[in-house]
Design a protein around this motif. Structure first.
Motif, short mmCIF file in Angstrom:
data_model
loop_
_atom_site.label_atom_id
_atom_site.label_comp_id
_atom_site.label_asym_id
_atom_site.label_seq_id
_atom_site.Cartn_x
_atom_site.Cartn_y
_atom_site.Cartn_z
N VAL A 334 0.84 -1.20 0.00
CA VAL A 334 0.00 0.00 0.00
C VAL A 334 0.88 1.25 0.00
CG1 VAL A 334 -1.68 1.34 1.32
CG2 VAL A 334 -1.96 -1.13 1.11
N ASP A 335 1.92 1.25 0.82
CA ASP A 335 2.84 2.38 0.88
C ASP A 335 4.06 2.12 0.02
OD1 ASP A 335 3.79 0.31 2.41
OD2 ASP A 335 4.49 1.56 4.07
N THR A 407 -13.24 -4.90 2.64
CA THR A 407 -13.95 -3.69 3.08
C THR A 407 -14.91 -4.02 4.22
OG1 THR A 407 -13.81 -2.73 0.86
CG2 THR A 407 -15.47 -1.83 2.35
N ALA A 408 -15.61 -5.17 4.10
CA ALA A 408 -16.53 -5.59 5.16
C ALA A 408 -15.79 -5.91 6.46
CB ALA A 408 -17.31 -6.82 4.70
N GLU A 409 -14.53 -6.29 6.34
CA GLU A 409 -13.72 -6.58 7.53
C GLU A 409 -13.14 -5.32 8.16
OE1 GLU A 409 -10.76 -9.29 6.23
OE2 GLU A 409 -12.15 -10.99 5.97
N GLY A 410 -13.43 -4.16 7.57
CA GLY A 410 -12.98 -2.90 8.14
C GLY A 410 -11.66 -2.38 7.60
N GLU A 415 -6.15 -0.37 1.06
CA GLU A 415 -5.75 -1.72 1.45
C GLU A 415 -6.70 -2.76 0.86
OE1 GLU A 415 -4.59 -4.20 5.53
OE2 GLU A 415 -5.33 -2.14 5.64
N ALA A 416 -7.99 -2.44 0.86
CA ALA A 416 -8.97 -3.37 0.30
C ALA A 416 -8.78 -3.53 -1.20
CB ALA A 416 -10.38 -2.88 0.61
N MET A 417 -8.57 -2.39 -1.90
CA MET A 417 -8.33 -2.47 -3.34
C MET A 417 -7.09 -3.28 -3.66
SD MET A 417 -9.28 1.21 -5.10
CE MET A 417 -8.23 2.16 -4.02
#
Length: 473
Positions: A334-335, A407-410, A415-417
């Motif tokens: 992500v980073d 996304t459902a896991e928060g 991060e989800a993408m």
């Protein structure tokens, strides 16, 4: 030009939507209106090249493609652009269906043919990599209209050059010598409907009634086409071509390899834009290195390596490198940093594709008689289009499912993408590795290209250095 056009439009879609007032639902048809006729007409166009001459079919396609591009640039509303994109897809199919057949028949000496097919492979892959960059430059500096206008002068130069440099060929004697009009209708309608079903499945769902009904009709049309080809005297697509394990294996490998490669071009672009926060132009520049590597390998290294070691080993090595590149991409962060998380994988990908594509096409085309080069070329292009459409749709489904789960896991949006992109890269790696296994199993009995000593013997005996189909059906 044709491959760039398939990719250049993606970058300009937001500008097209704003300029012509496209609805979000209809915007996808800027792409689909081109893809559907393009994928459906390749076989017919390739066969027409064999019958009436590849030169005239090629130049006709370029002319139609260029004129339709001009009309696309002058479009003032949704309907006009979609209609002209459909015509552009017809022209693209007519032109590109004959190109590989022209290359294979114009260059018959082993090393020369390997170099020519390498150049063809570079144009195909390099166009895909350069398209996003060129689209960003033209859209940002001029307007979206110029992504279409640019094809007109290129097309004019191509037609003038083609008239001077491409030798006339009479084909098999005209349409009366083997035009299966019913078969042409069945395969064209079946492929168009299949592509339409695939590109629409992501929205309507793979299990929806619409997808299942349209898919069943498309498969029925294609089954009818196969039955007709097996029972008529002069088929559009002679099924005897598939007795060649080299040709069959090359098309299967291309299908799976392109299905995976679309994951790099699409989700790789999304990664650098949505996760690394690159602009459209910066994202396009990020793909320049892979184009450079593919150019260096396809235009120079691949022919020498193929002549030294043979096509099969080079194909296997290329597929291994492509698989490795997708595995590397699946660890992008992500980073992340472009030079660490993206660039190394794309360089490995470019090296792998630059080796695999010329070897794969050489294996397939070497087993084809010159009289069938057009239909074989159309078959390769059809496999590429269907593989890309199915691959991108399947990978998108995996991405959407994984992204929604995270996304459902928060998890955060980026991060989800990225979790979804990781799954796409793993699936793409599995597809290409499966292609490697299939190639290893199916090509065991076929000559994979002349090694140095054998090449000299073949040359001295006046034999073509290309692969001979020694497999026993």
């Amino acid at each position: 030009m044709i491959v760039i056009d398939q990719n250049i439009v993606n970058v300009a879609l937001p500008a097209v939507q704003k300029g012509l007032g496209f609805s979000s639902e209809n915007l996808v048809w800027v792409v689909n209106a081109y893809v559907i006729p393009f994928g459906g007409l390749l076989l017919l166009a390739g066969r027409l090249g064999d019958l009436v001459g590849r030169r005239i079919i090629f130049l006709t396609g370029i002319t139609l493609f260029s004129l339709a591009s001009l009309l696309c640039g002058f479009a003032t509303n949704e309907a006009m652009l979609i209609v002209f994109r459909f015509v552009q897809g017809i022209g693209g199919a007519i032109a590109s269906a004959c190109v590989l057949g022209m290359v294979a028949t114009m260059f018959t000496e082993g090393r020369e043919q390997a170099q020519a097919i390498g150049a063809y492979s570079f144009a195909s892959a390099g166009g895909g990599a350069v398209g996003p960059l060129l689209g960003g430059v033209l859209t940002d500096s001029l307007s979206w209209n110029w992504i279409f206008f640019i094809n007109a002068p290129i097309g004019a130069v191509l037609v003038l050059t083609g008239l001077r440099t491409v030798k006339k060929d009479s084909g098999k004697g005209g349409l009366s010598k083997g035009t299966d009009f019913l078969g042409a209708f069945l395969v064209t309608a079946g492929l168009m409907l299949l592509v339409y079903t695939i590109v629409g499945a992501e929205k309507s769902g793979w299990g929806s009634a619409l997808t299942l009904i349209l898919g069943a009709v498309a498969l029925a049309l294609l089954a009818g086409f196969i039955y007709r080809q097996a029972t008529i005297a002069q088929p559009l697509l002679p099924l005897r071509l598939f007795r060649s394990r080299s040709l069959t294996a090359a098309n299967i490998v291309q299908f799976m390899m392109i299905a995976g490669m679309f994951g790099l071009l699409f989700f790789g672009t999304l990664y650098v834009q949505r996760v690394l926060n690159y602009s459209a132009l910066e994202a396009g520049l990020g793909f320049v290195p892979i184009a450079v590597v593919i150019a260096a390998v396809s235009l120079g290294l691949s022919a020498r390596v193929i002549m030294k070691f043979g096509r099969r080993p080079v194909l296997f090595l290329g597929l291994v490198l492509i698989t490795l590149a997708f595995v590397m991409l699946s660890f992008a962060r992500v980073d992340g940093v472009y030079a660490v998380d993206f660039l190394p994988a794309t360089l490995v990908m470019g090296l792998g594709f630059g080796l695999a594509a010329p070897a794969m096409m050489g294996l397939g085309m070497a087993a084809v008689e010159p009289a069938d080069a057009g239909i074989a070329s159309g078959l390769f292009n059809t496999t590429q289009q269907i593989g890309g459409a199915i691959g991108l749709t399947v990978l998108s489904a995996f991405v959407t499912s994984r992204t929604n789960t995270l996304t459902a896991e928060g998890k955060g949006a980026k991060e989800a993408m990225l979790g979804g992109y990781h799954v796409a890269f793993w699936v793409a790696a599995a597809l290409v590795f499966s292609a490697l296994i299939i190639a290893a199993l199916m090509l065991r009995g076929a000559n994979g290209g002349a090694a140095p000593e054998q090449a000299q013997q073949d040359s001295a005996g006046g034999e073509d250095l290309g692969d001979k189909d020694l497999a026993v059906s």
